[in-house]
Design an enzyme around this catalytic site. Structure first.
Site, PDB file in Angstrom:
ATOM      1  N   ASP A  68      -8.046  -2.640  -3.781  1.00  0.00           N
ATOM      2  CA  ASP A  68      -6.849  -2.679  -2.957  1.00  0.00           C
ATOM      3  C   ASP A  68      -5.831  -3.494  -3.745  1.00  0.00           C
ATOM      4  O   ASP A  68      -5.969  -4.707  -3.880  1.00  0.00           O
ATOM      5  CB  ASP A  68      -7.155  -3.348  -1.617  1.00  0.00           C
ATOM      6  CG  ASP A  68      -5.941  -3.413  -0.691  1.00  0.00           C
ATOM      7  OD1 ASP A  68      -4.821  -3.127  -1.159  1.00  0.00           O
ATOM      8  OD2 ASP A  68      -6.114  -3.760   0.489  1.00  0.00           O
ATOM      9  N   TYR A 161      10.527   2.307   2.776  1.00  0.00           N
ATOM     10  CA  TYR A 161       9.945   3.031   1.635  1.00  0.00           C
ATOM     11  C   TYR A 161      10.964   3.156   0.507  1.00  0.00           C
ATOM     12  O   TYR A 161      10.643   2.928  -0.665  1.00  0.00           O
ATOM     13  CB  TYR A 161       9.473   4.417   2.076  1.00  0.00           C
ATOM     14  CG  TYR A 161       8.879   5.225   0.951  1.00  0.00           C
ATOM     15  CD1 TYR A 161       7.668   4.847   0.370  1.00  0.00           C
ATOM     16  CD2 TYR A 161       9.526   6.354   0.444  1.00  0.00           C
ATOM     17  CE1 TYR A 161       7.118   5.581  -0.678  1.00  0.00           C
ATOM     18  CE2 TYR A 161       8.987   7.087  -0.588  1.00  0.00           C
ATOM     19  CZ  TYR A 161       7.777   6.698  -1.149  1.00  0.00           C
ATOM     20  OH  TYR A 161       7.252   7.417  -2.199  1.00  0.00           O
ATOM     21  N   LYS A 165      10.683   1.743  -3.398  1.00  0.00           N
ATOM     22  CA  LYS A 165      10.789   2.584  -4.591  1.00  0.00           C
ATOM     23  C   LYS A 165      12.020   2.234  -5.430  1.00  0.00           C
ATOM     24  O   LYS A 165      12.008   2.408  -6.658  1.00  0.00           O
ATOM     25  CB  LYS A 165      10.780   4.064  -4.197  1.00  0.00           C
ATOM     26  CG  LYS A 165       9.419   4.535  -3.698  1.00  0.00           C
ATOM     27  CD  LYS A 165       8.321   4.304  -4.741  1.00  0.00           C
ATOM     28  CE  LYS A 165       6.971   4.819  -4.292  1.00  0.00           C
ATOM     29  NZ  LYS A 165       5.910   4.626  -5.315  1.00  0.00           N
TER      30      LYS A 165
END
Length: 262
Positions: A68, A161, A165
């Site tokens: 992870d 998100y 990015k």
């Protein structure tokens, strides 16, 4: 993701995070890292089968490491979990990342924000820092970060998100500049619509909602991006593909597309 041949990757060691969806390079040794152990086992079996069918003698080792990337202790102990003969990693592919929900600012759960940033940004940076130190000692290596069209252009319903990015894009650009006096290469792959588990995760398991994202057009598939990653990694040592922006033919931006039927 599928298999793509390249003689320049023969015998090379490639480490891929977020590999439970699968990626392999014929002739390479691929260290597969992800959270889901059972999925990793299936990917390793698929890679082994594909390598045997390719007839290539080099490489063919596909060890799995449950990882992870948002867990700092797991990242710190990553090298110890890699078979000793494969610890000299040549290519790092930071593929781990996901999106949760389409909620708008003001209604986004703190847990979703933290989860996306912990994996998409902090995890990617932690893994990169681990390997860039070793790359510098050899003055060699290749870091490939999987970004997104969302890192180029923001859209409503994707604020967190898109922010993660955009961070990957900025980090990749800074890293490229920091390593300009070395032979270490830095690449960011920026896909548009790719039909994988991505949208199913975004819609929290609602496959019907996920399918609507791609309705009426032909999206990219995982193999398309795998081939771009391998192509970038297999360029001559003096060639660096700094950014590679890839979209379906009927997509022009996160919000501009043509759905005239597949």
């Amino acid at each position: 993701m599928s298999v793509f041949n390249s003689s320049r990757l023969l015998g090379r060691n490639v480490l891929v995070t977020g590999a439970s969806a699968g990626i392999g390079a014929a002739g390479s040794n691929v260290i597969l890292c992800a959270r889901r152990l059972e999925s990793l086992k299936a990917v390793a079996e698929a890679c082994t089968t594909a390598h045997k069918e390719s007839g290539v003698k080099e490489g063919g080792n596909f060890p799995i490491v449950q990882l992870d990337v948002s867990d700092k202790q797991q990242v710190a102990s990553l090298l110890d979990k890699i078979p000793e003969n494969l610890r000299k990693v040549d290519v790092l592919v930071n593929n781990a990342g996901f999106v949760l929900g389409v909620e708008r600012v003001g209604t986004i759960a703190d847990s979703d924000i933290e989860a996306m940033f912990s994996t998409n940004v902090l995890g990617l940076i932690s893994v990169t820092q681990l390997f860039v130190k070793e790359f510098k000692t050899r003055n060699a290596g290749h870091i490939i970060n999987v970004g997104s069209v969302a890192g180029r252009e923001a859209y409503a319903g994707g604020s967190i998100y898109c922010a993660t990015k955009h961070a990957v894009n900025a980090f990749s650009g800074s890293l490229l500049r920091e390593l300009v006096d070395t032979n270490i290469r830095v690449t960011e792959i920026q896909p548009g619509m790719v039909e994988t588990e991505f949208s199913i995760v975004r819609f929290r398991g609602n496959k019907a909602a996920a399918d609507k994202v791609y309705e009426g057009l032909q999206p990219l598939v995982a193999q398309d991006i795998a081939e771009e990653i391998v192509w970038a990694a297999s360029r001559p040592p003096h060639v660096n593909i700094a950014e590679l922006f890839v979209m379906p033919v009927n997509q022009a931006s996160p919000t501009i597309n043509y759905r005239g039927g597949k």
